[in-house]
Design an enzyme around this catalytic site. Structure first.
Site, PDB file in Angstrom:
ATOM      1  N   HIS A  64      58.634 -31.903 -28.980  1.00 53.58           N
ATOM      2  CA  HIS A  64      59.415 -31.294 -27.900  1.00 53.58           C
ATOM      3  C   HIS A  64      59.771 -29.842 -28.178  1.00 53.58           C
ATOM      4  CE1 HIS A  64      60.601 -35.637 -26.720  1.00 53.58           C
ATOM      5  NE2 HIS A  64      59.640 -35.200 -25.937  1.00 53.58           N
ATOM      6  N   TYR A  71      45.334 -48.043 -28.914  1.00 52.66           N
ATOM      7  CA  TYR A  71      44.037 -47.362 -29.009  1.00 52.66           C
ATOM      8  C   TYR A  71      44.023 -46.196 -28.034  1.00 52.66           C
ATOM      9  CZ  TYR A  71      42.956 -51.690 -31.320  1.00 52.66           C
ATOM     10  OH  TYR A  71      42.993 -52.738 -32.185  1.00 52.66           O
ATOM     11  N   SER A 126      44.897 -45.675 -21.531  1.00 57.82           N
ATOM     12  CA  SER A 126      45.746 -46.700 -20.909  1.00 57.82           C
ATOM     13  C   SER A 126      46.708 -46.059 -19.909  1.00 57.82           C
ATOM     14  CB  SER A 126      46.501 -47.510 -21.963  1.00 57.82           C
ATOM     15  OG  SER A 126      46.939 -46.701 -23.022  1.00 57.82           O
ATOM     16  N   ASP A 160      42.547 -45.285 -25.347  1.00 55.16           N
ATOM     17  CA  ASP A 160      41.675 -45.923 -24.364  1.00 55.16           C
ATOM     18  C   ASP A 160      42.072 -45.549 -22.935  1.00 55.16           C
ATOM     19  OD1 ASP A 160      44.111 -47.137 -24.351  1.00 55.16           O
ATOM     20  OD2 ASP A 160      43.376 -49.179 -24.582  1.00 55.16           O
ATOM     21  N   TYR A 188      55.389 -37.584 -33.798  1.00 50.83           N
ATOM     22  CA  TYR A 188      54.594 -37.041 -32.690  1.00 50.83           C
ATOM     23  C   TYR A 188      55.469 -36.600 -31.512  1.00 50.83           C
ATOM     24  CZ  TYR A 188      49.638 -36.448 -31.379  1.00 50.83           C
ATOM     25  OH  TYR A 188      48.398 -35.945 -31.098  1.00 50.83           O
ATOM     26  N   HIS A 237      51.302 -40.503 -24.726  1.00 49.97           N
ATOM     27  CA  HIS A 237      51.591 -41.575 -23.764  1.00 49.97           C
ATOM     28  C   HIS A 237      50.526 -42.661 -23.784  1.00 49.97           C
ATOM     29  CE1 HIS A 237      54.592 -38.768 -22.338  1.00 49.97           C
ATOM     30  NE2 HIS A 237      55.107 -39.719 -21.588  1.00 49.97           N
ATOM     31  N   ASP A 238      49.361 -42.325 -24.317  1.00 43.76           N
ATOM     32  CA  ASP A 238      48.305 -43.337 -24.441  1.00 43.76           C
ATOM     33  C   ASP A 238      48.658 -44.364 -25.523  1.00 43.76           C
ATOM     34  OD1 ASP A 238      45.788 -44.686 -24.740  1.00 43.76           O
ATOM     35  OD2 ASP A 238      44.727 -42.903 -24.065  1.00 43.76           O
TER      36      ASP A 238
HETATM   37  C1  HEM Z   1      58.305 -30.719 -20.778  1.00 42.78           C
HETATM   38  C2  HEM Z   1      57.684 -31.595 -21.540  1.00 42.78           C
HETATM   39  C3  HEM Z   1      58.219 -32.939 -21.933  1.00 42.78           C
HETATM   40  C4  HEM Z   1      59.126 -33.740 -21.292  1.00 42.78           C
HETATM   41  C5  HEM Z   1      59.810 -33.503 -19.959  1.00 42.78           C
HETATM   42  C6  HEM Z   1      59.299 -34.920 -22.113  1.00 42.78           C
HETATM   43  C7  HEM Z   1      60.137 -35.975 -21.819  1.00 42.78           C
HETATM   44  C8  HEM Z   1      60.337 -37.090 -22.581  1.00 42.78           C
HETATM   45  C9  HEM Z   1      61.226 -38.179 -22.260  1.00 42.78           C
HETATM   46  C10 HEM Z   1      62.098 -38.266 -20.998  1.00 42.78           C
HETATM   47  C11 HEM Z   1      61.115 -39.102 -23.248  1.00 42.78           C
HETATM   48  C12 HEM Z   1      61.872 -40.435 -23.351  1.00 42.78           C
HETATM   49  C13 HEM Z   1      61.068 -41.479 -22.665  1.00 42.78           C
HETATM   50  C14 HEM Z   1      61.800 -42.787 -22.556  1.00 42.78           C
HETATM   51  O1  HEM Z   1      62.991 -42.826 -22.809  1.00 42.78           O
HETATM   52  O2  HEM Z   1      61.170 -43.779 -22.219  1.00 42.78           O
HETATM   53  C15 HEM Z   1      60.157 -38.616 -24.211  1.00 42.78           C
HETATM   54  C16 HEM Z   1      59.746 -39.304 -25.329  1.00 42.78           C
HETATM   55  C17 HEM Z   1      58.695 -38.900 -26.117  1.00 42.78           C
HETATM   56  N1  HEM Z   1      58.009 -37.706 -26.049  1.00 42.78           N
HETATM   57 FE1  HEM Z   1      58.296 -36.237 -24.682  1.00 42.78          FE
HETATM   58  N2  HEM Z   1      58.496 -34.825 -23.208  1.00 42.78           N
HETATM   59  C18 HEM Z   1      57.816 -33.633 -23.138  1.00 42.78           C
HETATM   60  C19 HEM Z   1      56.906 -33.162 -24.047  1.00 42.78           C
HETATM   61  C20 HEM Z   1      56.408 -33.878 -25.108  1.00 42.78           C
HETATM   62  C21 HEM Z   1      55.394 -33.415 -26.014  1.00 42.78           C
HETATM   63  C22 HEM Z   1      54.700 -32.053 -25.953  1.00 42.78           C
HETATM   64  C23 HEM Z   1      55.150 -34.441 -26.908  1.00 42.78           C
HETATM   65  C24 HEM Z   1      54.169 -34.531 -28.044  1.00 42.78           C
HETATM   66  C25 HEM Z   1      52.997 -34.120 -28.057  1.00 42.78           C
HETATM   67  C26 HEM Z   1      56.055 -35.530 -26.571  1.00 42.78           C
HETATM   68  C27 HEM Z   1      56.105 -36.734 -27.239  1.00 42.78           C
HETATM   69  C28 HEM Z   1      57.022 -37.722 -26.984  1.00 42.78           C
HETATM   70  C29 HEM Z   1      57.051 -38.996 -27.713  1.00 42.78           C
HETATM   71  C30 HEM Z   1      56.114 -39.440 -28.829  1.00 42.78           C
HETATM   72  C31 HEM Z   1      58.100 -39.733 -27.163  1.00 42.78           C
HETATM   73  C32 HEM Z   1      58.528 -41.156 -27.540  1.00 42.78           C
HETATM   74  C33 HEM Z   1      57.776 -42.096 -26.609  1.00 42.78           C
HETATM   75  C34 HEM Z   1      58.123 -43.534 -26.788  1.00 42.78           C
HETATM   76  O3  HEM Z   1      58.465 -43.939 -27.894  1.00 42.78           O
HETATM   77  O4  HEM Z   1      58.054 -44.281 -25.796  1.00 42.78           O
HETATM   78  N3  HEM Z   1      56.787 -35.158 -25.472  1.00 42.78           N
HETATM   79  N4  HEM Z   1      59.705 -37.389 -23.789  1.00 42.78           N
HETATM   80 CA   LIG Z   2      46.263 -46.770 -25.349  1.00 47.79          CA
END
Ligand code: HEM
Ligand SMILES: [Ca+2]
Length: 613
Positions: free
Chosen positions: A307, A159, A163, A161, A304, A141-142
């Site tokens: 899930h 970065y 954020s 940082d 990255y 999320h950073d």
């Molecule tokens: C229970 C745990 C988790 C939940 C509830 C969750 C939920 C979500 C949701 C709702 C989104 C879509 C966000 C959007 O549409 O704006 C998302 C995207 C994403 N998630 Fe997860 N997530 C979880 C765990 C993880 C883990 C462990 C990672 C990686 C370490 C991860 C990495 C990501 C990434 C990289 C995105 C794309 C973000 C973006 O492009 O804005 N998530 N997740």
């Molecule tokens: Ca950042």
């Protein structure tokens, strides 16, 4: 003459300038006479280069640029928009393969290749726990926040940082600051996206929020050389200046703490080396030059999304969140997939405009002259804001007064007067991650079913962004492409589905390939390609950050701040144990720490883990 010989023999050794070598050489050359001018040039010209090379060009650091800007710009001074919040994702791999005209429908891809079958759960074979993934969520999320109105753009800074804590522009930042003494609002952070994550993620965020205030307090207490004093004859003019100086210095130290945790806890666990060891893979050991700033890429975003690692308890959590908030979240993601298509066309024009704007200073349009203030309107998080009331009714249960103090956390209540959460509740949320085994990654069929809308939107997004194929990505990293579907996953049903949906290994999309691939056998046991690529991304992210490489020094951070980020020598230079003990010191009534010293040695493995035979 001894000096001349010494200098000639030593390319890297330090020079004893008291032997006047340079002058001796000049004297010899000056006596050569006009006939020997050619020889004199031959000998003296290399010296000109030696002197010139003392200053490496392009210059990477300038005076007055020691703090981070609010929007991440000017990290790379030569190219100030690099990594700035709201800029475009980089593309690292150009896809040259023919376009697949028979792409399988995204929902089918999810059903047949990604979805975790009901009732099936494969515990992580190295015993990795969810606490590691809580940190991974903070890291992702950073650096990633895809703009749902235009999926080519990243709303956050490129970065590491914090954020998530401090926001992506000046307005966001001020929304979480007390605007006095450099402090943040108690136990508050900026990014509302974290509210719907497992609550241990918020608890971890609160640790960094408390850490900021602890650092700011410490800086003022010590007040090294009076540098935070204000008034006539003092280094700072007003109380506002003091607030700003304390805040920005504390922010730097806090991000130094985050990189300590990443290098000494997170990367060690990923590699399978012990958190309590002296081995450290330190990307800062050697100077990085030149430094280009960092722009996160679409491929980095795709690889990255871990899930599939979500543990049982957190899957239950996810199910209950989706049940309560699902319709709003689903609409959000469907809206995102649709917006992806529309945005791609619009982006080409916008990107061109952005390039032409690039060399103009990005001062705030509110009339403030502060460099890097960013979007004067702040970040639009209305989608997540809209979820908050329902979230609070079902999970947070915070009163109106508590909500005035900050975002709710499921399983922890704020003191309505101070806004502080209770230490023991935060500790319980962290321990929930610590004791919860994560799931194995890789091989496919591991992603919790409730994430279907998120994953389908992700697949569509990667397609709109014209992301490369899986094999193209491997070749880019100098890895042999996979030739058969058996090479991908060990699961026969995945091999079968890959064949039916894609027909040929070269046609497998990056998004899918990395999730169905076999995984490594130690440490985090990441799928092979992810494990290789993530290290390139991490190293680039850290080493191309001018602040992390140039400003983590006593003169910027103060002697105390510099020492603080070095971590505790008793625990191999780690700072994570200290953050927990310092900021949750009242977790147990009997004064016991949240984790025993034995547990602290391996915070990312479930307690009493014995590897399966
Ligand atoms: C229970 C745990 C988790 C939940 C509830 C969750 C939920 C979500 C949701 C709702 C989104 C879509 C966000 C959007 O549409 O704006 C998302 C995207 C994403 N998630 Fe997860 N997530 C979880 C765990 C993880 C883990 C462990 C990672 C990686 C370490 C991860 C990495 C990501 C990434 C990289 C995105 C794309 C973000 C973006 O492009 O804005 N998530 N997740
Ligand atoms: Ca950042």
């Amino acid at each position: 003459m001894r000096g001349v010989i010494e200098r000639m023999m030593s390319t890297h050794a330090l020079v004893n300038d008291r032997s006047n070598t340079f002058e001796a050489v000049m004297l010899i050359l000056s006596n050569l006479g006009p006939d020997q001018q050619h020889l004199a040039d031959e000998l003296s010209q290399p010296l000109v280069t030696v002197y010139e090379d003392n200053f490496k060009k392009p210059f990477i650091n300038f005076a007055g640029f020691h703090f981070r800007t609010a929007d991440g710009s000017y990290n790379c001074i030569q190219n100030p928009d690099m990594g700035k919040a709201g800029s475009y994702y980089a593309r690292t791999v150009n896809s040259m393969a023919p376009v697949n005209e028979q792409l399988p429908p995204a929902h089918l891809v999810f059903e047949r290749l990604l979805k975790r079958p009901e009732g099936q759960f494969t515990p992580h074979k190295s015993g990795i726990n969810m606490l590691l993934f809580y940190l991974a969520i903070i890291i992702t999320h950073d650096v990633f926040y895809t703009d749902r109105k235009d999926v080519n753009r990243n709303l956050t800074t490129g970065y590491l940082d914090l954020s998530t804590l401090y926001g992506f522009n000046r307005k966001d930042q001020e929304s979480v600051r007390q605007m006095k003494l450099g402090l943040l609002n108690n136990d508050q952070w900026f990014d509302k996206r974290l509210v719907i994550q497992p609550p241990g993620v918020g608890a971890l965020m609160v640790l960094f929020s408390r850490n900021h205030n602890y650092i700011a307090g410490k800086l003022l207490d010590i007040n090294e050389n009076g540098r935070f004093s204000f008034g006539p004859g003092k280094p700072l003019a007003t109380a506002q200046d003091q607030d700003e100086e304390l805040f920005q210095t504390a922010r730097l130290i806090n991000t130094g703490c985050l990189s300590n945790v990443i290098i000494r806890d997170y990367i060690r666990a990923i590699l399978g080396t012990s958190q309590n060891s002296d081995f450290v893979w330190d990307p800062f050991k050697q100077p990085a030059y030149p430094m280009h700033g960092n722009q996160v890429s679409i491929e980095f975003n795709v690889i990255y999304r871990w899930h599939a690692a979500i543990g049982k308890q957190d899957e239950d959590w996810l199910n209950s969140v989706m049940a309560a908030l699902g319709p709003s979240l689903r609409n959000h993601n469907q809206g995102r997939a649709a917006a992806a298509a529309a945005a791609t066309a619009a982006t080409a024009t916008a990107a061109a405009e952005s390039v032409s704007r690039k060399f103009k200073p990005s001062f705030s349009s509110t009339g403030s002259s502060r460099r890097g203030d960013g979007d004067p309107n702040g970040t639009d998080q209305s989608v997540f804001e809209a979820l908050l009331p329902a979230f609070n009714t079902h999970f947070g249960k915070a009163t109106k007064q508590e909500l005035e103090k900050g975002w709710p956390l499921a399983g922890a209540r704020r003191d309505p007067t101070t806004g502080l959460f209770k230490d023991h509740e935060l500790a319980r949320l962290l321990r929930r991650g610590y004791t919860q085994v994560a799931a194995e990654l890789g091989h496919g069929l591991g992603t919790p079913a409730a994430l279907a809308p998120v994953e389908i939107a992700g697949i569509m997004q990667a397609r709109q962004l014209k992301c490369c194929y899986f094999n193209e990505f491997r070749e880019f990293l100098n890895l042999a492409p996979l030739r058969t579907f058996e090479d991908f996953s060990e699961k026969p049903e995945v091999q079968q589905a890959l064949e039916e949906l894609y027909g040929h290994p070269d046609k497998v999309e990056l998004y899918v390939g990395i999730l169905v691939e076999r995984s490594k056998v130690v440490g985090l046991r990441l799928p092979y390609t992810v494990s290789r690529a993530i290290l390139s991304d991490a190293v680039n992210l850290l080493r191309n950050d001018r602040i992390l490489t140039q400003e983590m020094k006593p003169s910027t951070l103060t002697n105390w701040g510099y020492q603080f980020i070095q971590g505790d020598p008793q625990v191999h230079g780690r700072i994570f144990p200290k953050l927990i003990n310092l900021h949750l010191s009242h977790a147990n009534a009997n004064g016991e720490p949240v984790f025993t010293s034995e547990q602290i040695a391996n915070l990312f493995t479930i307690p009493d883990f014995t590897p399966p035979l």
